[in-house]
Design an enzyme around this catalytic site. Sequence first.
Site, mmCIF file in Angstrom:
data_model
loop_
_atom_site.group_PDB
_atom_site.id
_atom_site.type_symbol
_atom_site.label_atom_id
_atom_site.label_comp_id
_atom_site.label_asym_id
_atom_site.label_seq_id
_atom_site.Cartn_x
_atom_site.Cartn_y
_atom_site.Cartn_z
ATOM 1 N N CYS A 2 -5.135 -2.803 -12.653
ATOM 2 C CA CYS A 2 -5.981 -1.744 -12.103
ATOM 3 C C CYS A 2 -5.157 -0.861 -11.182
ATOM 4 O O CYS A 2 -4.006 -1.158 -10.870
ATOM 5 C CB CYS A 2 -7.144 -2.327 -11.306
ATOM 6 S SG CYS A 2 -8.154 -3.533 -12.189
ATOM 7 N N ARG A 16 -10.851 4.412 -8.500
ATOM 8 C CA ARG A 16 -10.009 3.407 -9.131
ATOM 9 C C ARG A 16 -10.082 3.517 -10.647
ATOM 10 O O ARG A 16 -11.030 4.080 -11.211
ATOM 11 C CB ARG A 16 -10.428 2.005 -8.689
ATOM 12 C CG ARG A 16 -11.861 1.574 -8.994
ATOM 13 C CD ARG A 16 -12.007 0.668 -10.188
ATOM 14 N NE ARG A 16 -11.076 -0.426 -10.270
ATOM 15 C CZ ARG A 16 -11.186 -1.599 -9.638
ATOM 16 N NH1 ARG A 16 -12.245 -1.836 -8.886
ATOM 17 N NH2 ARG A 16 -10.264 -2.531 -9.809
ATOM 18 N N ASN A 79 -7.022 -6.928 -9.393
ATOM 19 C CA ASN A 79 -6.484 -8.195 -9.852
ATOM 20 C C ASN A 79 -5.165 -8.529 -9.152
ATOM 21 O O ASN A 79 -4.279 -7.681 -9.027
ATOM 22 C CB ASN A 79 -6.289 -8.146 -11.372
ATOM 23 C CG ASN A 79 -6.213 -9.523 -11.982
ATOM 24 O OD1 ASN A 79 -6.779 -10.476 -11.457
ATOM 25 N ND2 ASN A 79 -5.522 -9.636 -13.108
#
Length: 331
Positions: A2, A16, A79
């Site tokens: 990400c 994001r 993550n």
Amino acid sequence: MCMAASFKSNNHFFGRNLDLEISFGEEVVVTPRRFPFRYRNGDVDEEHHAMIGMALVSDGYPLYFDATNEKGLSMAGLNFPDQTRYEEYSENKVNITPFEFIPWILGKCETTVQARELIKTMNLWNESFSKELQLSPLHWMISDRDSSIVVESTESGINIYDNPVGILTNCPPFPYHLQNLSNYMNLSAGLPENRFSKELDLKAYSRGMGAIGLPGDLSSSSRLVKASFTKMNCLKGDTVEEDITQFFHIMDSVQQQKGCCDLGNGKYEYTIYTSCCDTDEGIYYYRTYDNSQINGVDMKHTDLDGEGLYKFPIVKGQHINMIDRYQMSIP
């Protein structure tokens, strides 16, 4: 993998890319001030700041991927595999589970300074939401219009880092990413000068050569470098619409396309959605992999003093604006 970004122009924007191999049925969710947040430690927040963001709602609880509160503070979880460590229950700290971290911070804080102080009282408790929804290894970026911080829970404890670039990707830990930027300090948006040798008459033969060496692969370290370079060199607009457009272009610089990140067994990681929240106005914009149109949800169009969640399903399918022949210009 990400990427999260904070971008300040006339307004402040936060958003994001969610890069995964599967979608979880996420939707835009507004949590009003009087929705009761019931924490696993037994505490209940009957009233808190309202917030908007992308979430999976399970058993009536918003599991936020990213969100912004009504005061303009924003937060995203990314993550962070092989690095994260969550702790057992502690009698000496406020026990907050990772899935409660975003609403806990955004419900109570208005700035990164307040968030930093609140985090010092917290123990990230190793408690899953359910048997079906186990904990993900995450680290977080928290931003207001003036600053950003990164929070990582590792073997050494909870670490809080200043984030001067306002960009976060994934592993390795954030201090590595900041140090790694030094490897690219020669990059420029302009034409390069000949530093190779005074004995050679070297000249630039193309535009864009100042950025030669800018990484373009999909690793988290390369994506942080490319997104940071793009964000810190791009021009800011004169209008909010121009800035929103520019923000999505920044995010596009590190998007993942289906097929380019092969996880094996027929699974591919790709950019499921890209978000851009105008934190001054409380408007959450997003695009998905299958829908390039920018869609927006204004949290102020809901009852922010309400008690129930407001859910806005993702707009699916590509929306193509076909130009009718009657709109063509005839000389």
